[in-house]
Design a protein around this motif. Structure first.
Motif, PDB file in Angstrom:
ATOM      1  N   ASN A   1       0.815  -1.213   0.000  1.00  0.00           N
ATOM      2  CA  ASN A   1       0.000   0.000   0.000  1.00  0.00           C
ATOM      3  C   ASN A   1       0.853   1.269   0.000  1.00  0.00           C
ATOM      4  N   ILE A   2       2.048   1.170   0.539  1.00  0.00           N
ATOM      5  CA  ILE A   2       2.981   2.294   0.483  1.00  0.00           C
ATOM      6  C   ILE A   2       3.652   2.346  -0.890  1.00  0.00           C
ATOM      7  N   LEU A   3       4.132   1.197  -1.342  1.00  0.00           N
ATOM      8  CA  LEU A   3       4.896   1.146  -2.590  1.00  0.00           C
ATOM      9  C   LEU A   3       4.054   1.431  -3.826  1.00  0.00           C
ATOM     10  N   VAL A   4       2.733   1.165  -3.765  1.00  0.00           N
ATOM     11  CA  VAL A   4       1.882   1.403  -4.930  1.00  0.00           C
ATOM     12  C   VAL A   4       1.745   2.898  -5.231  1.00  0.00           C
ATOM     13  N   GLN A   5       2.128   3.734  -4.282  1.00  0.00           N
ATOM     14  CA  GLN A   5       2.051   5.181  -4.479  1.00  0.00           C
ATOM     15  C   GLN A   5       3.299   5.741  -5.177  1.00  0.00           C
ATOM     16  N   TYR A   6       4.262   4.852  -5.466  1.00  0.00           N
ATOM     17  CA  TYR A   6       5.511   5.288  -6.079  1.00  0.00           C
ATOM     18  C   TYR A   6       5.694   4.617  -7.440  1.00  0.00           C
ATOM     19  N   PRO A   7       5.705   5.407  -8.512  1.00  0.00           N
ATOM     20  CA  PRO A   7       5.912   4.832  -9.850  1.00  0.00           C
ATOM     21  C   PRO A   7       7.291   4.204  -9.972  1.00  0.00           C
ATOM     22  N   PHE A   8       7.361   3.170 -10.806  1.00  0.00           N
ATOM     23  CA  PHE A   8       8.633   2.506 -11.097  1.00  0.00           C
ATOM     24  C   PHE A   8       9.308   3.293 -12.224  1.00  0.00           C
ATOM     25  N   ASN A   9      10.081   4.300 -11.845  1.00  0.00           N
ATOM     26  CA  ASN A   9      10.666   5.238 -12.805  1.00  0.00           C
ATOM     27  C   ASN A   9      11.970   4.728 -13.413  1.00  0.00           C
ATOM     28  N   HIS A  10      11.909   3.561 -13.995  1.00  0.00           N
ATOM     29  CA  HIS A  10      13.072   2.988 -14.679  1.00  0.00           C
ATOM     30  C   HIS A  10      12.617   2.425 -16.019  1.00  0.00           C
ATOM     31  N   PHE A  11      13.503   2.499 -16.989  1.00  0.00           N
ATOM     32  CA  PHE A  11      13.233   1.943 -18.324  1.00  0.00           C
ATOM     33  C   PHE A  11      11.976   2.554 -18.958  1.00  0.00           C
ATOM     34  N   GLY A  12      11.629   3.771 -18.566  1.00  0.00           N
ATOM     35  CA  GLY A  12      10.464   4.434 -19.122  1.00  0.00           C
ATOM     36  C   GLY A  12       9.141   3.852 -18.690  1.00  0.00           C
ATOM     37  N   LEU A  13       9.105   3.187 -17.533  1.00  0.00           N
ATOM     38  CA  LEU A  13       7.894   2.507 -17.073  1.00  0.00           C
ATOM     39  C   LEU A  13       7.141   3.279 -15.993  1.00  0.00           C
ATOM     40  N   GLY A  14       7.495   4.540 -15.797  1.00  0.00           N
ATOM     41  CA  GLY A  14       6.881   5.318 -14.724  1.00  0.00           C
ATOM     42  C   GLY A  14       5.389   5.498 -14.853  1.00  0.00           C
ATOM     43  N   GLU A  15       4.840   5.412 -16.080  1.00  0.00           N
ATOM     44  CA  GLU A  15       3.413   5.608 -16.279  1.00  0.00           C
ATOM     45  C   GLU A  15       2.641   4.302 -16.436  1.00  0.00           C
ATOM     46  N   ILE A  16       3.335   3.176 -16.296  1.00  0.00           N
ATOM     47  CA  ILE A  16       2.620   1.905 -16.418  1.00  0.00           C
ATOM     48  C   ILE A  16       2.938   0.919 -15.290  1.00  0.00           C
ATOM     49  N   LEU A  17       3.704   1.341 -14.289  1.00  0.00           N
ATOM     50  CA  LEU A  17       4.094   0.387 -13.258  1.00  0.00           C
ATOM     51  C   LEU A  17       4.421   1.088 -11.945  1.00  0.00           C
ATOM     52  N   THR A  18       4.060   0.446 -10.826  1.00  0.00           N
ATOM     53  CA  THR A  18       4.437   0.928  -9.500  1.00  0.00           C
ATOM     54  C   THR A  18       5.228  -0.178  -8.787  1.00  0.00           C
ATOM     55  N   TYR A  19       5.926   0.200  -7.719  1.00  0.00           N
ATOM     56  CA  TYR A  19       6.713  -0.774  -6.974  1.00  0.00           C
ATOM     57  C   TYR A  19       5.832  -1.816  -6.276  1.00  0.00           C
ATOM     58  N   GLY A  20       4.571  -1.455  -5.999  1.00  0.00           N
ATOM     59  CA  GLY A  20       3.692  -2.381  -5.307  1.00  0.00           C
ATOM     60  C   GLY A  20       3.440  -3.665  -6.066  1.00  0.00           C
ATOM     61  N   ALA A  21       3.583  -3.633  -7.392  1.00  0.00           N
ATOM     62  CA  ALA A  21       3.336  -4.828  -8.201  1.00  0.00           C
ATOM     63  C   ALA A  21       4.329  -5.943  -7.887  1.00  0.00           C
ATOM     64  N   PHE A  22       5.491  -5.589  -7.335  1.00  0.00           N
ATOM     65  CA  PHE A  22       6.518  -6.596  -7.072  1.00  0.00           C
ATOM     66  C   PHE A  22       6.336  -7.266  -5.709  1.00  0.00           C
ATOM     67  N   THR A  23       5.657  -6.590  -4.791  1.00  0.00           N
ATOM     68  CA  THR A  23       5.536  -7.135  -3.437  1.00  0.00           C
ATOM     69  C   THR A  23       4.208  -7.843  -3.183  1.00  0.00           C
ATOM     70  N   TYR A  24       3.121  -7.322  -3.748  1.00  0.00           N
ATOM     71  CA  TYR A  24       1.807  -7.868  -3.415  1.00  0.00           C
ATOM     72  C   TYR A  24       1.619  -9.332  -3.794  1.00  0.00           C
ATOM     73  N   PRO A  25       2.164  -9.820  -4.929  1.00  0.00           N
ATOM     74  CA  PRO A  25       1.952 -11.233  -5.277  1.00  0.00           C
ATOM     75  C   PRO A  25       2.430 -12.222  -4.219  1.00  0.00           C
ATOM     76  N   ILE A  26       3.304 -11.780  -3.316  1.00  0.00           N
ATOM     77  CA  ILE A  26       3.765 -12.680  -2.253  1.00  0.00           C
ATOM     78  C   ILE A  26       2.597 -13.077  -1.358  1.00  0.00           C
ATOM     79  N   ALA A  27       1.562 -12.229  -1.291  1.00  0.00           N
ATOM     80  CA  ALA A  27       0.379 -12.549  -0.480  1.00  0.00           C
ATOM     81  C   ALA A  27      -0.301 -13.816  -0.987  1.00  0.00           C
ATOM     82  N   PHE A  28      -0.306 -14.024  -2.294  1.00  0.00           N
ATOM     83  CA  PHE A  28      -0.905 -15.232  -2.843  1.00  0.00           C
ATOM     84  C   PHE A  28      -0.081 -16.466  -2.474  1.00  0.00           C
TER      85      PHE A  28
END
Length: 216
Positions: free
Chosen positions: A27-54
């Motif tokens: 919930n904290i990381l989803v507020q921060y865009p993944f500003n690498h490789f030009g992905l700032g407008e299509i990705l947030t850091y939260g996408a990398f952590t949340y799948p661990i919940a599954f």
């Protein structure tokens, strides 16, 4: 077939703690865009952590069954929402809680339907379906303009991400662009999470791992 036939209250401690930590961090990381490789407008850091919940949910389900897994989800949901209000905003907390509870319960249902198949099929399918539902609910409630009233009702500035951004030759709202990027990473992570899931199953439940390994 679960690994253990009975469980105690102490068995909930580790999975509930893990769920709360994952959701709060996401919930904290989803507020921060993944500003690498030009992905700032299509990705947030939260996408990398949340799948661990599954992964946590599926291991709980495999170990003790769906009733135990639902108990972990309900407990994790309650504590995670409280932490989210404190660490993020009420709108993020509502979006996260709604998406988390709905998607994790779907994950349990899908996993339980497929648990007798090859060891990787149940966690993979349940994570895919859960991720799709989670992303749709979270990003629409948290960032779509139609839910801006949540910010107004809780005394916060409008946090909607409704501005249009280019997306494969057309323009769509930023929240949709982030949602598409998010779900793509979650699907990739669903594959990655099979590695620790299979390893844990092979080490702690080799009979189940071997019994299901070649089933259809």
């Amino acid at each position: 077939m679960p690994l253990k036939r009975a469980y105690t209250l102490s068995d909930f401690i580790l999975p509930v703690f893990a769920m709360c930590a994952i959701v709060a961090a996401s919930n904290i990381l989803v507020q921060y865009p993944f500003n690498h490789f030009g992905l700032g407008e299509i990705l947030t850091y939260g996408a990398f952590t949340y799948p661990i919940a599954f992964l946590v949910n599926d291991l709980a389900n495999r170990s003790f069954g769906p009733a135990f897994a639902r108990g972990v989800v309900y407990a994790g949901f309650t504590i995670a929402v409280i932490l989210s209000v404190w660490l993020a905003t009420p709108r993020i907390a509502i979006a996260s809680g709604t998406a988390f509870l709905t998607a994790q319960l779907l994950d349990i249902t899908v996993f339980n339907r497929l648990r007798q198949l090859t060891w990787w099929k149940a966690p993979f399918a349940s994570a895919i379906f859960g991720s799709l539902l989670d992303t749709l609910l979270f990003f629409s409630i948290a960032f779509a303009a139609r839910f801006a009233r949540i910010d107004a009702m809780t005394g916060h500035a409008d946090s909607s991400l409704a501005m249009l951004v280019p997306y494969f030759g057309r323009e769509i709202p930023l929240w949709m662009s982030l949602g598409f990027g998010d779900v793509m990473v979650k699907m990739f992570m669903a594959v990655v999470m099979l590695v620790p899931y299979g390893a844990i199953l092979a080490i702690f439940a080799p009979t189940i791992y071997l019994a299901n390994r070649n089933s259809r």
